[in-house]
Design a protein around this motif. Structure first.
Motif, short mmCIF file in Angstrom:
data_model
loop_
_atom_site.label_atom_id
_atom_site.label_comp_id
_atom_site.label_asym_id
_atom_site.label_seq_id
_atom_site.Cartn_x
_atom_site.Cartn_y
_atom_site.Cartn_z
N GLU A 1 -7.75 -2.77 2.48
CA GLU A 1 -7.52 -2.85 4.08
C GLU A 1 -6.36 -2.17 4.52
OE1 GLU A 1 -10.41 -3.20 5.74
OE2 GLU A 1 -11.39 -3.18 3.90
N GLY A 2 -5.29 -1.73 3.34
CA GLY A 2 -4.02 -1.49 4.21
C GLY A 2 -3.05 -2.54 4.58
N ARG A 3 -3.31 -3.54 3.99
CA ARG A 3 -2.10 -4.62 4.18
C ARG A 3 -1.29 -4.93 3.09
NH1 ARG A 3 -6.92 -6.49 6.86
NH2 ARG A 3 -7.58 -7.87 5.07
N VAL A 4 -0.36 -5.39 3.37
CA VAL A 4 0.65 -5.81 2.06
C VAL A 4 0.41 -7.21 1.85
CG1 VAL A 4 3.27 -6.64 1.89
CG2 VAL A 4 2.61 -4.65 3.50
N SER A 5 0.08 -7.33 0.52
CA SER A 5 -0.46 -8.42 0.14
C SER A 5 0.71 -9.23 -0.73
CB SER A 5 -1.42 -8.11 -1.34
OG SER A 5 -1.62 -9.27 -2.14
N ILE A 6 0.84 -10.60 -0.38
CA ILE A 6 1.86 -11.33 -0.77
C ILE A 6 1.35 -12.66 -1.40
CG2 ILE A 6 3.69 -12.94 -0.12
CD1 ILE A 6 4.22 -11.12 2.21
N THR A 7 1.30 -12.76 -2.65
CA THR A 7 0.48 -14.00 -3.59
C THR A 7 1.71 -14.83 -4.01
OG1 THR A 7 -1.06 -11.98 -3.98
CG2 THR A 7 -1.06 -14.04 -5.24
N PRO A 8 1.63 -16.05 -3.58
CA PRO A 8 2.50 -17.10 -4.38
C PRO A 8 1.69 -17.25 -5.57
CG PRO A 8 1.67 -17.70 -1.96
CD PRO A 8 1.06 -16.82 -2.38
N LEU A 9 2.67 -17.40 -6.53
CA LEU A 9 2.37 -17.60 -8.10
C LEU A 9 2.95 -19.11 -8.65
CD1 LEU A 9 2.74 -14.03 -9.80
CD2 LEU A 9 0.64 -15.04 -8.67
N GLN A 10 2.36 -19.64 -9.50
CA GLN A 10 2.68 -20.67 -10.25
C GLN A 10 2.54 -20.46 -11.83
OE1 GLN A 10 0.82 -24.22 -9.07
NE2 GLN A 10 -0.95 -23.87 -10.24
N VAL A 11 3.58 -21.28 -12.63
CA VAL A 11 3.41 -20.77 -13.89
C VAL A 11 2.66 -21.78 -14.75
CG1 VAL A 11 4.87 -21.09 -16.25
CG2 VAL A 11 5.85 -20.12 -13.91
N ASP A 12 2.14 -22.98 -14.03
CA ASP A 12 1.40 -23.98 -14.48
C ASP A 12 -0.09 -23.43 -14.77
OD1 ASP A 12 -0.28 -26.28 -15.07
OD2 ASP A 12 0.07 -27.39 -13.32
N PRO B 1 0.93 -1.28 0.14
CA PRO B 1 -0.12 -0.11 0.03
C PRO B 1 0.91 1.24 -0.02
CG PRO B 1 -0.75 -1.59 1.65
CD PRO B 1 0.57 -2.02 1.07
N ALA B 2 0.50 2.38 -0.72
CA ALA B 2 1.18 3.48 -0.76
C ALA B 2 0.81 4.45 0.38
CB ALA B 2 0.93 4.17 -2.27
N ARG B 3 1.14 4.04 1.53
CA ARG B 3 0.88 4.74 2.91
C ARG B 3 2.16 4.94 3.66
NH1 ARG B 3 -4.61 2.09 4.98
NH2 ARG B 3 -3.64 2.56 6.90
N ALA B 4 2.11 5.99 4.50
CA ALA B 4 2.93 6.58 5.18
C ALA B 4 3.44 5.57 6.51
CB ALA B 4 2.76 7.83 5.67
N ASP B 5 2.44 4.65 6.62
CA ASP B 5 2.49 3.77 7.65
C ASP B 5 2.20 2.13 7.18
OD1 ASP B 5 -0.38 3.49 6.91
OD2 ASP B 5 -1.00 3.46 8.94
N ALA B 6 2.84 2.01 6.00
CA ALA B 6 3.09 0.75 5.46
C ALA B 6 4.01 -0.25 6.09
CB ALA B 6 3.20 0.60 3.76
#
Length: 256
Positions: A228-239, A170-175
């Motif tokens: 919601e102001g959280r850092v999103s971490i999405t595991p990706l796959q190529v299949d 998120p582009a936030r000062a408190d990220a």
């Protein structure tokens, strides 16, 4: 530790300098990035013309091609030792949901993953580089945490299977104080229509329309986490195989 850094905004973009800063002290950093902005080029490789490679005054190497070209060249040209980690970004704007299919930022990380190197793509969720310094601190913590997890798995004798993460900050000062959430990709509506314009000679040309609004932004998606102001971490796959529908298609073939 040897780290390869790329992006899709070009080697002069503030985000790639920020990502280099985030890696300070972690090991040797090599930068291979496009010469100019290559957003939206996905996983394209330049096959029908040669690539040129130059080195900027700050040591960054820049390539006359796509983000995937940049990483591919770094990994196959013999110019640098094989990296232990590939990073891409920090992108000027989010890469969530269907955006990941078009994103050059994600593609650069994916190219590393395809070569068996763990990789992370980082994006700042709004354009304009606001709070890039905060996003830099978040990126550093994510990198350290991912490397620690990998080291723990290696020590435990577990297989070092390469992973691919898509991180939206998120582009936030408190990220840098925000919670992290492991998410799935959301979905967007179809893009807005192409925009037709006339050039000074009266010829019609077209601009690709902007991305559509979020369609699936429910809890658990990257869209929802960032909103919601959280850092999103999405595991990706190529299949890209539609595993759930394989039996139905096999049955369809059997009835011919």
């Amino acid at each position: 530790m040897r780290i390869l850094i790329a992006n899709d905004d070009g080697y002069l973009a503030p985000g790639i300098s920020a990502l280099v800063e985030a890696c300070e002290g972690l090991g040797t950093v090599d930068v291979f990035a496009p010469e100019r902005n290559a957003s939206g080029t996905s996983n394209a490789l330049t096959l029908h013309q040669p690539l040129s490679l130059h080195t900027a005054g700050n040591g960054f190497r820049f390539v006359s091609g796509t983000p995937s070209d940049s990483v591919h060249l770094a990994l196959t040209s013999g110019l640098i030792p094989r990296p232990d980690l590939v990073l891409s970004g920090i992108n000027n704007g989010a890469n969530m949901g269907d955006d990941t299919l078009y994103s050059g930022t994600v593609a650069a990380a994916t190219e590393g993953h395809l070569f068996g190197v763990p990789a992370i793509a980082f994006s700042l969720a709004e354009k304009g580089w606001q709070h890039l310094d905060v996003a830099t601190r978040v990126a550093r913590r994510v990198i350290e945490h991912a490397l620690a997890q990998q080291a723990a798995q290696t020590t435990a004798g577990q297989g070092a299977r390469p992973w691919l993460l898509n991180v939206n900050i998120p582009a936030r000062a408190d990220a840098d104080q925000a919670a992290w959430e492991v998410t799935r990709l959301g979905r967007r509506h179809a893009s807005f229509p192409a925009v037709a314009q006339l050039n000074p000679r009266g010829d019609t040309f077209y601009w690709i329309g902007p991305a559509g609004e979020a369609l699936d932004d429910a809890a658990g998606t990257d869209f929802h986490a960032v909103r919601e102001g959280r850092v999103s971490i999405t595991p990706l796959q190529v299949d890209m195989t539609d595993h759930a529908r394989l039996p139905a298609w096999q049955d369809w073939v059997g009835r011919r």
